[in-house]
Design an enzyme around this catalytic site. Structure first.
Site, PDB file in Angstrom:
ATOM      1  N   GLU A  69      -4.873   5.762  -5.115  1.00  0.00           N
ATOM      2  CA  GLU A  69      -4.417   4.892  -4.033  1.00  0.00           C
ATOM      3  C   GLU A  69      -3.866   3.575  -4.587  1.00  0.00           C
ATOM      4  O   GLU A  69      -2.857   3.054  -4.094  1.00  0.00           O
ATOM      5  CB  GLU A  69      -5.553   4.615  -3.051  1.00  0.00           C
ATOM      6  CG  GLU A  69      -5.982   5.819  -2.227  1.00  0.00           C
ATOM      7  CD  GLU A  69      -4.887   6.341  -1.316  1.00  0.00           C
ATOM      8  OE1 GLU A  69      -3.913   5.610  -1.054  1.00  0.00           O
ATOM      9  OE2 GLU A  69      -4.994   7.501  -0.872  1.00  0.00           O
TER      10      GLU A  69
ATOM     11  N   TYR B  56      -6.545  -0.989   3.721  1.00  0.00           N
ATOM     12  CA  TYR B  56      -5.941   0.340   3.615  1.00  0.00           C
ATOM     13  C   TYR B  56      -6.669   1.206   2.585  1.00  0.00           C
ATOM     14  O   TYR B  56      -7.054   2.339   2.870  1.00  0.00           O
ATOM     15  CB  TYR B  56      -4.459   0.242   3.242  1.00  0.00           C
ATOM     16  CG  TYR B  56      -3.930   1.543   2.696  1.00  0.00           C
ATOM     17  CD1 TYR B  56      -3.661   2.607   3.551  1.00  0.00           C
ATOM     18  CD2 TYR B  56      -3.771   1.733   1.314  1.00  0.00           C
ATOM     19  CE1 TYR B  56      -3.225   3.832   3.057  1.00  0.00           C
ATOM     20  CE2 TYR B  56      -3.341   2.953   0.816  1.00  0.00           C
ATOM     21  CZ  TYR B  56      -3.071   3.994   1.698  1.00  0.00           C
ATOM     22  OH  TYR B  56      -2.663   5.194   1.199  1.00  0.00           O
TER      23      TYR B  56
ATOM     24  N   ASP C 155      -0.973   2.051   6.683  1.00  0.00           N
ATOM     25  CA  ASP C 155      -0.037   1.466   5.721  1.00  0.00           C
ATOM     26  C   ASP C 155       1.353   1.470   6.337  1.00  0.00           C
ATOM     27  O   ASP C 155       1.505   1.658   7.550  1.00  0.00           O
ATOM     28  CB  ASP C 155      -0.071   2.233   4.397  1.00  0.00           C
ATOM     29  CG  ASP C 155       0.473   3.658   4.532  1.00  0.00           C
ATOM     30  OD1 ASP C 155       0.702   4.125   5.668  1.00  0.00           O
ATOM     31  OD2 ASP C 155       0.686   4.300   3.484  1.00  0.00           O
TER      32      ASP C 155
END
Length: 349
Positions: free
Chosen positions: A43, A126, A144
């Site tokens: 991520e 996020y 996002d």
């Protein structure tokens, strides 16, 4: 144009999305694991890097640092070296510090709770939502840019995505669509739909599974969404670097953490006035950062004596490296490009 359907039950739309995802979801290595460490790393890497560009970097990083302990115990230089080519190096520094934080605060076990994950260095809402939903099944949308775009179009909602309240606002919209027990898959499906179909420009609406439910599509106004009014103005910054060498050995030092390019390596920005006579070439390049437009001038200096370099290095906090040693250091992109040009020229001589 706040839609009046926002209080309706849109879970059926989420289920339709999941059906599409089962057939068309991207086959990615980090989707074959629920290891929160690996999901966290992916991520962070893919926040500012396209998947097709970053996969090799991800695999290489995970191979060298397969767990929290290996990352936490590595040197900063090595972490930056394995991040080389990804840019936004502060992400690597934050990963390193967060790994050390996990050792100190969570006994080396990756935290499971959303708030604990959010407390890690460099982790925002996020990323915390993505890890907690994908790895631990928490019912939290990982909002996002893809979420903003898809949701604003589905609901034909003109809420400003650049505002400070956008994350919470669109999280509530996403929750209306998210089927119970499917948060992780739902979040990944939204990412894939936004990346492959619901693109910022020229979206592939004819291939979208949600056209019947998309108000913007029904109204013929897909390109009107999302609405973004704020745009940070980039500031101009001029820099000058002196590439000072003697027979291929040159001066560098590591930057501090108080400005751009934290902990990366650089050339001198100031030199003694008498060295100006040894300048053999100069060039100016332009480079864009997120909020800065850089104009960088490089001056190439060849000194007549190694002792002159050694004396300057000892006095000013620099050290000397060779071209081969430079391959093991991480430089800002424009400095790396300059070095590659120097090395290529030297090979041809």
């Amino acid at each position: 144009m706040k839609t009046k359907k926002q209080n309706a039950d849109f879970v059926h739309v989420g289920r339709k999305l999941l059906g599409w995802y089962q057939l068309h979801g991207r086959d990615l290595p980090f989707r074959k694991t629920n290891d929160p460490y690996k999901i966290w790393i992916c991520e962070i890497i893919f926040q500012q890097t396209r998947i097709e560009q970053g996969l090799n970097h991800y695999n290489r990083f995970i191979e060298r640092f397969p767990d929290v302990h290996s990352l936490a115990e590595a040197s900063t230089d090595e972490v930056l070296l394995y991040w080389k080519g990804l840019g936004y190096y502060s992400r690597a520094l934050n990963l390193h510090q967060a790994a050390q934080q996990i050792l100190a605060a969570f006994q080396g076990n990756f935290p499971e709770n959303y708030e604990d994950i959010l407390s890690l260095k460099g982790v925002g809402k996020y990323t915390a939502a993505a890890v907690s939903s994908i790895c631990f099944g928490q019912h939290i949308p990982a909002v996002d840019g893809n979420f903003y775009r898809v949701l604003s179009r589905i609901f034909a909602d003109d809420f400003d995505v650049s505002g400070s309240k956008a994350f919470d606002y669109f999280s509530q919209l996403a929750l209306q669509m998210m089927p119970a027990g499917e948060a992780g898959h739902f979040n990944e499906a939204m990412m894939d739909l936004g990346s492959a179909i619901c693109k910022p420009k020229n979206p592939l609406c004819e291939s979208c599974p949600l056209t019947e439910d998309c108000l913007a599509f029904q109204l013929g106004k897909v390109q009107d969404f999302p609405v973004k009014t704020k745009k940070a103005k980039a500031t101009d910054l001029e820099l000058k670097y002196f590439f000072v060498e003697f027979e291929g050995t040159f001066l560098v030092r590591q930057r501090a953490e108080d400005f751009i390019w934290k902990k990366l390596y650089e050339f001198p920005e100031k030199i003694p006035a008498e060295w100006a006579e040894f300048i053999i070439s100069q060039k100016t390049v332009f480079h864009k950062l997120t909020h800065k437009n850089l104009t960088i001038t490089f001056a190439h200096i060849q000194l007549p004596s190694l002792q002159i370099l050694q004396k300057f290095a000892a006095k000013e906090g620099y050290f000397l490296i060779s071209a081969e040693e430079a391959q093991q250091k991480s430089f800002p992109k424009p400095l790396q490009n300059f070095l590659e040009g120097i090395f290529q020229h030297a090979e041809k001589l």
